[in-house]
Design a protein around this motif. Sequence first.
Motif, mmCIF file in Angstrom:
data_model
loop_
_atom_site.group_PDB
_atom_site.id
_atom_site.type_symbol
_atom_site.label_atom_id
_atom_site.label_comp_id
_atom_site.label_asym_id
_atom_site.label_seq_id
_atom_site.Cartn_x
_atom_site.Cartn_y
_atom_site.Cartn_z
ATOM 1 N N LEU A 324 0.849 -1.193 0.000
ATOM 2 C CA LEU A 324 0.000 0.000 0.000
ATOM 3 C C LEU A 324 0.886 1.245 0.000
ATOM 4 C CD1 LEU A 324 -2.728 1.387 0.138
ATOM 5 C CD2 LEU A 324 -2.754 1.010 2.609
ATOM 6 N N VAL A 325 0.823 1.994 -1.110
ATOM 7 C CA VAL A 325 1.652 3.184 -1.288
ATOM 8 C C VAL A 325 0.761 4.412 -1.197
ATOM 9 C CG1 VAL A 325 3.309 4.362 -2.774
ATOM 10 C CG2 VAL A 325 3.124 1.860 -2.847
ATOM 11 N N VAL A 326 1.019 5.273 -0.240
ATOM 12 C CA VAL A 326 0.234 6.484 -0.038
ATOM 13 C C VAL A 326 1.054 7.691 -0.497
ATOM 14 C CG1 VAL A 326 -0.990 7.927 1.614
ATOM 15 C CG2 VAL A 326 -0.943 5.442 1.927
ATOM 16 N N GLU A 327 0.530 8.433 -1.460
ATOM 17 C CA GLU A 327 1.153 9.702 -1.850
ATOM 18 C C GLU A 327 0.839 10.673 -0.714
ATOM 19 O OE1 GLU A 327 2.110 13.447 -3.687
ATOM 20 O OE2 GLU A 327 0.171 12.876 -2.882
ATOM 21 N N SER A 328 1.847 10.914 0.137
ATOM 22 C CA SER A 328 1.577 11.446 1.466
ATOM 23 C C SER A 328 1.730 12.952 1.591
ATOM 24 C CB SER A 328 2.510 10.767 2.478
ATOM 25 O OG SER A 328 3.863 10.918 2.090
ATOM 26 N N HIS A 370 6.615 10.591 -1.252
ATOM 27 C CA HIS A 370 6.541 12.043 -1.294
ATOM 28 C C HIS A 370 6.893 12.524 -2.701
ATOM 29 C CE1 HIS A 370 7.270 16.282 -0.271
ATOM 30 N NE2 HIS A 370 6.537 16.047 0.804
ATOM 31 N N THR A 371 5.957 13.255 -3.334
ATOM 32 C CA THR A 371 6.187 13.810 -4.661
ATOM 33 C C THR A 371 6.786 15.196 -4.517
ATOM 34 O OG1 THR A 371 4.252 12.601 -5.486
ATOM 35 C CG2 THR A 371 5.119 14.355 -6.873
ATOM 36 N N ASN A 372 7.977 15.394 -5.074
ATOM 37 C CA ASN A 372 8.665 16.674 -4.941
ATOM 38 C C ASN A 372 9.477 16.951 -6.197
ATOM 39 O OD1 ASN A 372 11.114 15.108 -4.614
ATOM 40 N ND2 ASN A 372 10.485 14.788 -2.476
ATOM 41 N N ILE A 379 9.308 9.953 -11.852
ATOM 42 C CA ILE A 379 8.124 9.111 -12.057
ATOM 43 C C ILE A 379 7.427 9.440 -13.374
ATOM 44 C CG2 ILE A 379 7.819 8.797 -9.573
ATOM 45 C CD1 ILE A 379 5.502 10.743 -9.635
ATOM 46 N N ILE A 380 7.465 10.718 -13.797
ATOM 47 C CA ILE A 380 6.838 11.088 -15.066
ATOM 48 C C ILE A 380 7.660 10.544 -16.235
ATOM 49 C CG2 ILE A 380 6.153 12.998 -16.550
ATOM 50 C CD1 ILE A 380 4.317 12.492 -14.149
ATOM 51 N N ALA A 381 8.987 10.620 -16.145
ATOM 52 C CA ALA A 381 9.835 10.075 -17.205
ATOM 53 C C ALA A 381 9.606 8.574 -17.366
ATOM 54 C CB ALA A 381 11.300 10.364 -16.906
ATOM 55 N N ASN A 382 9.468 7.877 -16.245
ATOM 56 C CA ASN A 382 9.200 6.443 -16.314
ATOM 57 C C ASN A 382 7.825 6.167 -16.920
ATOM 58 O OD1 ASN A 382 9.847 3.557 -15.427
ATOM 59 N ND2 ASN A 382 7.916 3.915 -14.362
ATOM 60 N N LEU A 383 6.826 6.989 -16.571
ATOM 61 C CA LEU A 383 5.487 6.799 -17.128
ATOM 62 C C LEU A 383 5.477 7.068 -18.632
ATOM 63 C CD1 LEU A 383 2.514 6.148 -16.625
ATOM 64 C CD2 LEU A 383 2.139 8.564 -16.099
ATOM 65 N N VAL A 384 6.214 8.083 -19.086
ATOM 66 C CA VAL A 384 6.311 8.355 -20.527
ATOM 67 C C VAL A 384 6.856 7.136 -21.251
ATOM 68 C CG1 VAL A 384 7.520 9.717 -22.275
ATOM 69 C CG2 VAL A 384 6.514 10.857 -20.288
ATOM 70 N N ALA A 385 7.893 6.514 -20.699
ATOM 71 C CA ALA A 385 8.474 5.322 -21.315
ATOM 72 C C ALA A 385 7.484 4.164 -21.315
ATOM 73 C CB ALA A 385 9.756 4.928 -20.586
#
Length: 460
Positions: A324-328, A370-372, A379-385
């Motif tokens: 369970l991963v919470v964007e905190s 934590h998104t910073n 994470i966006i670069a990985n999602l683009v790929a």
Amino acid sequence: MYSKLLSRYPPDYWDEEARPEFRPFERMTNTRVIPGRECKVTVCSSENQEAARGLDCALAHLSEVAFWKDSPRHSPADLMRSVTSGIASKPLSFVAMESTANGVGNFFHREWLRANTPGASDKIPFFVPWHEIEINRCEVSDPDALWDSMDDYERSLWTVHGCTLEAIKWYHEKRMAFSDHRSMMAEYPTTPAEAFSSTVSNVFSSEDVEALREGCRVKAERGEVVMSDCGDTALCVAPRFVPSVDGKCELWRYPRPGGDYIVCVDIGGRTRNADFSVICVLDRHSDSPDGVPEIVAQWRGHIDHDLLARKAEALGRYYGDALLVVESNSWESSSEGEGRYILDTLSARYPNLYFRPCSHDGAAQTVGFHTNMRTKPAIIANLVACVRDRGYVEHSSAACDELLQYEALPDGSYCASRGCHDDMLMTRAIALYIHATGRLVSPFRFDDSTLNAILDRCMR
């Protein structure tokens, strides 16, 4: 436009004595009549949804639907209903919706997707690409030289789309007026995907997103995952999925024995105008032909944060005590102490929470992702790929819409287009990043004093 049409009406199709033209009808300002056939044409504005209600029509021409206002007071769906409710389903009746594309996720785009889904709509999709417009032609004097000057995309216009060399030369020369090809595609689309991708600052390629959308043909079951609670730390009944038409959970795949799942939570607000809270479930090793990760379930809605924590716990337990991963970010920065309570509750109740390395001395791990400024580009670069390489299976068409609405800003940051959301996108980005980086080590279990110290640091 109708006056121009009547002035050029083919004589072979007109048998009446009076010539085809518009004439006033009983002093009505928005209605005209065509003499001979006594056909009345009423023109209304999308700003006034009641103007067309109660009319007995045989045909409705709905123009520039993508630009109709969509608000609590002006709903395109309500206007559509008021206009078409008086049209009988019989021969010689007709409803046409036409528009220039205006991005994705709006009413017109959703209707276009429905029309392209077999059995989902009574409409037939019809797209006019640039090469079917006769004026988009240039004379070709040297075909070999033209072919040698074309890039792969322009050659695909010949091999894939069947364009003539005259049309391709026009396209080749017209591209020189634009600074990049994406601008050209937005103004002169070859495919519907190019038409709806209306911004040149998109992070994700429209072609890649439309290829990803192939997985959205799988129909979801709607309902809720529920569980019975018999205390602060124990569950007496295993969670189960309860189908419901009003449920906010979409389920595409049931849990499978031995499955390896990640449940990711993005926290939104409680009110209707706030961001949505989203819980997505990623199967790390799906049974798809390529064995790539697959989105198997999703909950999306507005809810109190303590109830959202229970929803996340239920989905995690339903999928075999998934990680369970919470964007905190939201919970850690809560000024009301709510964040501490929820993180404390989840830590005490759930056995497989994601902990990130803590940047402060004296504590080994910190609850949540934590998104910073450091983690978001990654994470966006990985999602683009992943989107480009079909690195995961997506089943939510709305999530694909969010990909198309995601933009890169001049300062290098990212955000959703104005009036749009990125909640589903972020859950995919975080879950796929954790899957790719292999940060799936089971969390340490701390005594109360150590856990409180970690939570104190999170709250700072």
